[in-house]
Design a protein around this motif. Structure first.
Motif, PDB file in Angstrom:
ATOM      1  N   LYS A  30       0.836  -1.199   0.000  1.00 43.04           N
ATOM      2  CA  LYS A  30       0.000   0.000   0.000  1.00 43.04           C
ATOM      3  C   LYS A  30       0.869   1.246   0.000  1.00 43.04           C
ATOM      4  O   LYS A  30       1.861   1.320   0.723  1.00 43.04           O
ATOM      5  CB  LYS A  30      -0.918   0.008   1.235  1.00 43.04           C
ATOM      6  CG  LYS A  30      -1.902   1.165   1.275  1.00 43.04           C
ATOM      7  CD  LYS A  30      -2.803   1.070   2.506  1.00 43.04           C
ATOM      8  CE  LYS A  30      -3.764   2.243   2.569  1.00 43.04           C
ATOM      9  NZ  LYS A  30      -4.619   2.186   3.785  1.00 43.04           N
ATOM     10  N   ALA A  31       0.478   2.245  -0.781  1.00 40.27           N
ATOM     11  CA  ALA A  31       1.177   3.531  -0.777  1.00 40.27           C
ATOM     12  C   ALA A  31       0.777   4.332   0.454  1.00 40.27           C
ATOM     13  O   ALA A  31      -0.342   4.211   0.954  1.00 40.27           O
ATOM     14  CB  ALA A  31       0.846   4.319  -2.048  1.00 40.27           C
ATOM     15  N   GLY A  32       1.687   5.151   0.930  1.00 37.95           N
ATOM     16  CA  GLY A  32       1.413   5.990   2.092  1.00 37.95           C
ATOM     17  C   GLY A  32       1.393   7.463   1.726  1.00 37.95           C
ATOM     18  O   GLY A  32       0.801   7.868   0.725  1.00 37.95           O
ATOM     19  N   ILE A  33       2.077   8.268   2.539  1.00 34.44           N
ATOM     20  CA  ILE A  33       2.141   9.702   2.297  1.00 34.44           C
ATOM     21  C   ILE A  33       2.782   9.965   0.934  1.00 34.44           C
ATOM     22  O   ILE A  33       3.804   9.366   0.598  1.00 34.44           O
ATOM     23  CB  ILE A  33       2.974  10.386   3.399  1.00 34.44           C
ATOM     24  CG1 ILE A  33       2.324  10.182   4.775  1.00 34.44           C
ATOM     25  CG2 ILE A  33       3.161  11.869   3.120  1.00 34.44           C
ATOM     26  CD1 ILE A  33       0.946  10.781   4.905  1.00 34.44           C
ATOM     27  N   PRO A  34       2.206  10.845   0.116  1.00 30.99           N
ATOM     28  CA  PRO A  34       2.807  11.162  -1.188  1.00 30.99           C
ATOM     29  C   PRO A  34       4.085  11.986  -0.998  1.00 30.99           C
ATOM     30  O   PRO A  34       4.049  13.219  -1.005  1.00 30.99           O
ATOM     31  CB  PRO A  34       1.707  11.962  -1.905  1.00 30.99           C
ATOM     32  CG  PRO A  34       0.901  12.571  -0.798  1.00 30.99           C
ATOM     33  CD  PRO A  34       0.937  11.570   0.321  1.00 30.99           C
ATOM     34  N   VAL A  35       5.186  11.307  -0.828  1.00 34.40           N
ATOM     35  CA  VAL A  35       6.432  11.978  -0.454  1.00 34.40           C
ATOM     36  C   VAL A  35       6.950  12.913  -1.546  1.00 34.40           C
ATOM     37  O   VAL A  35       7.836  13.737  -1.277  1.00 34.40           O
ATOM     38  CB  VAL A  35       7.521  10.947  -0.084  1.00 34.40           C
ATOM     39  CG1 VAL A  35       7.154  10.222   1.204  1.00 34.40           C
ATOM     40  CG2 VAL A  35       7.737   9.948  -1.215  1.00 34.40           C
ATOM     41  N   TRP A  36       6.443  12.785  -2.770  1.00 33.19           N
ATOM     42  CA  TRP A  36       6.862  13.708  -3.828  1.00 33.19           C
ATOM     43  C   TRP A  36       6.225  15.092  -3.642  1.00 33.19           C
ATOM     44  O   TRP A  36       6.626  16.040  -4.291  1.00 33.19           O
ATOM     45  CB  TRP A  36       6.479  13.132  -5.192  1.00 33.19           C
ATOM     46  CG  TRP A  36       5.058  12.639  -5.247  1.00 33.19           C
ATOM     47  CD1 TRP A  36       3.926  13.372  -5.459  1.00 33.19           C
ATOM     48  CD2 TRP A  36       4.632  11.294  -5.028  1.00 33.19           C
ATOM     49  NE1 TRP A  36       2.813  12.574  -5.399  1.00 33.19           N
ATOM     50  CE2 TRP A  36       3.211  11.287  -5.152  1.00 33.19           C
ATOM     51  CE3 TRP A  36       5.299  10.093  -4.767  1.00 33.19           C
ATOM     52  CZ2 TRP A  36       2.465  10.120  -5.007  1.00 33.19           C
ATOM     53  CZ3 TRP A  36       4.553   8.941  -4.629  1.00 33.19           C
ATOM     54  CH2 TRP A  36       3.155   8.959  -4.736  1.00 33.19           C
ATOM     55  N   ASP A  37       5.245  15.187  -2.722  1.00 36.03           N
ATOM     56  CA  ASP A  37       4.637  16.472  -2.374  1.00 36.03           C
ATOM     57  C   ASP A  37       5.387  17.031  -1.168  1.00 36.03           C
ATOM     58  O   ASP A  37       5.279  16.483  -0.063  1.00 36.03           O
ATOM     59  CB  ASP A  37       3.160  16.274  -2.031  1.00 36.03           C
ATOM     60  CG  ASP A  37       2.449  17.570  -1.664  1.00 36.03           C
ATOM     61  OD1 ASP A  37       3.119  18.523  -1.220  1.00 36.03           O
ATOM     62  OD2 ASP A  37       1.213  17.633  -1.800  1.00 36.03           O
ATOM     63  N   PRO A  38       6.178  18.107  -1.335  1.00 32.28           N
ATOM     64  CA  PRO A  38       7.005  18.608  -0.221  1.00 32.28           C
ATOM     65  C   PRO A  38       6.203  18.925   1.032  1.00 32.28           C
ATOM     66  O   PRO A  38       6.648  18.628   2.146  1.00 32.28           O
ATOM     67  CB  PRO A  38       7.654  19.874  -0.804  1.00 32.28           C
ATOM     68  CG  PRO A  38       7.641  19.655  -2.284  1.00 32.28           C
ATOM     69  CD  PRO A  38       6.385  18.886  -2.569  1.00 32.28           C
ATOM     70  N   ALA A  39       5.015  19.517   0.884  1.00 24.78           N
ATOM     71  CA  ALA A  39       4.212  19.883   2.053  1.00 24.78           C
ATOM     72  C   ALA A  39       3.751  18.639   2.801  1.00 24.78           C
ATOM     73  O   ALA A  39       3.829  18.582   4.037  1.00 24.78           O
ATOM     74  CB  ALA A  39       3.013  20.727   1.628  1.00 24.78           C
ATOM     75  N   ALA A  40       3.274  17.643   2.075  1.00 27.97           N
ATOM     76  CA  ALA A  40       2.813  16.404   2.706  1.00 27.97           C
ATOM     77  C   ALA A  40       3.973  15.678   3.375  1.00 27.97           C
ATOM     78  O   ALA A  40       3.832  15.127   4.474  1.00 27.97           O
ATOM     79  CB  ALA A  40       2.154  15.502   1.670  1.00 27.97           C
ATOM     80  N   ARG A  41       5.144  15.706   2.720  1.00 23.07           N
ATOM     81  CA  ARG A  41       6.309  15.030   3.285  1.00 23.07           C
ATOM     82  C   ARG A  41       6.758  15.695   4.582  1.00 23.07           C
ATOM     83  O   ARG A  41       7.055  15.018   5.567  1.00 23.07           O
ATOM     84  CB  ARG A  41       7.444  15.009   2.265  1.00 23.07           C
ATOM     85  CG  ARG A  41       8.641  14.171   2.690  1.00 23.07           C
ATOM     86  CD  ARG A  41       9.664  14.041   1.588  1.00 23.07           C
ATOM     87  NE  ARG A  41      10.316  15.304   1.257  1.00 23.07           N
ATOM     88  CZ  ARG A  41      10.095  15.999   0.157  1.00 23.07           C
ATOM     89  NH1 ARG A  41       9.205  15.572  -0.728  1.00 23.07           N
ATOM     90  NH2 ARG A  41      10.729  17.131  -0.080  1.00 23.07           N
ATOM     91  N   ARG A  42       6.781  17.025   4.597  1.00 27.02           N
ATOM     92  CA  ARG A  42       7.204  17.726   5.822  1.00 27.02           C
ATOM     93  C   ARG A  42       6.218  17.494   6.958  1.00 27.02           C
ATOM     94  O   ARG A  42       6.609  17.289   8.107  1.00 27.02           O
ATOM     95  CB  ARG A  42       7.337  19.221   5.548  1.00 27.02           C
ATOM     96  CG  ARG A  42       8.584  19.613   4.774  1.00 27.02           C
ATOM     97  CD  ARG A  42       8.815  21.116   4.833  1.00 27.02           C
ATOM     98  NE  ARG A  42       7.702  21.860   4.233  1.00 27.02           N
ATOM     99  CZ  ARG A  42       7.656  22.186   2.943  1.00 27.02           C
ATOM    100  NH1 ARG A  42       8.637  21.842   2.130  1.00 27.02           N
ATOM    101  NH2 ARG A  42       6.623  22.859   2.455  1.00 27.02           N
ATOM    102  N   ALA A  43       4.912  17.500   6.636  1.00 24.17           N
ATOM    103  CA  ALA A  43       3.894  17.331   7.675  1.00 24.17           C
ATOM    104  C   ALA A  43       3.959  15.940   8.304  1.00 24.17           C
ATOM    105  O   ALA A  43       3.614  15.761   9.473  1.00 24.17           O
ATOM    106  CB  ALA A  43       2.510  17.569   7.087  1.00 24.17           C
TER     107      ALA A  43
END
Length: 229
Positions: A80-93
């Motif tokens: 399963k995929a998790g946090i969309p780490v390619w999105d900087p805001a989502a990755r930081r949060a």
């Protein structure tokens, strides 16, 4: 929002992010891959397979034969995929609490009795509904609303499956307290004893049921046949 191609030479991203895109675009959820395939996808990148494993800290479920007994040693499953780490805001949060020392992480797990605070499973235990998976515990950040309404971020022990299945809704201590106050006095006193003991009290029926559930399937069938006779 369209995703960047995992192998785009102009993408300004590290191996973990490119690895996430590779899993989504080339492997696909539910399918297996090997370390050799990771090395082939990222030639010349040292420890590329470790960077892919780092995705687990962001809620990605990547199983080995330790968690999924149907896998052979060289296979891993992109479950399963998790946090969309390619999105900087989502990755930081969603950044994992990597600044914690090993001692601090151990203290959090000890406080939580080395059990998932969501489902109660201990590390290394198999799930009742999936005997092919064993629980892997880690420390995660959980947004929490305290009884006074103040929102804080607190550290908790969670198993990989519960962490991946979380919808991000904050834990509501204020709601729990309000629900407690609606209980009748006898139930409030019973709950207070459970809280003081750190565990829920159980009846003989509860204990027999728990023991029955832990039996192998064939043994449960034997008991069921005896009771129906």
């Amino acid at each position: 929002m369209s995703l960047p191609a995992w192998n785009d030479p102009d993408i300004k991203a590290g191996t973990m992010i490119r690895g996430a895109l590779w899993l989504v675009q080339q492997v696909g959820e539910g399918n297996t891959f090997t370390k050799e395939q990771v090395r082939d996808a990222f030639p010349g990148v040292a420890q590329a397979d470790r960077r892919v494993r780092d995705l687990r800290a962001y809620g990605w479920i990547i199983d080995t034969n330790r968690e999924d007994a149907t896998l052979v040693a060289e296979d891993q499953r992109f479950a399963k995929a998790g946090i969309p780490v390619w999105d900087p805001a989502a990755r930081r949060a969603a950044a994992p609490p990597s600044a914690l020392s090993a001692k601090d992480k151990q203290a959090v797990m000890a406080r939580d009795d080395y059990m998932c605070t969501v489902c109660g499973i201990s590390g290394g235990e198999t799930y009742l509904d999936d005997s092919n998976q064993t629980a892997v515990l880690s420390i995660t950040r959980r947004e929490t609303v305290l009884p006074d309404g103040l929102g804080v971020t607190q550290l908790v022990t969670e198993c990989k499956r519960c962490r991946a299945g979380s919808d991000g809704t904050p834990a509501r201590a204020d709601v729990v307290l309000a629900d407690i106050k609606t209980l009748d006095p006898d139930d409030q006193r019973r709950l207070a004893r459970w809280i003081a003991q750190g565990r829920r009290g159980s009846t003989p029926l509860d204990r027999v049921w728990s023991s029955y559930r832990r039996l192998p399937a064939d043994a449960r069938d034997e008991i069921r046949s005896t009771l129906e006779a």
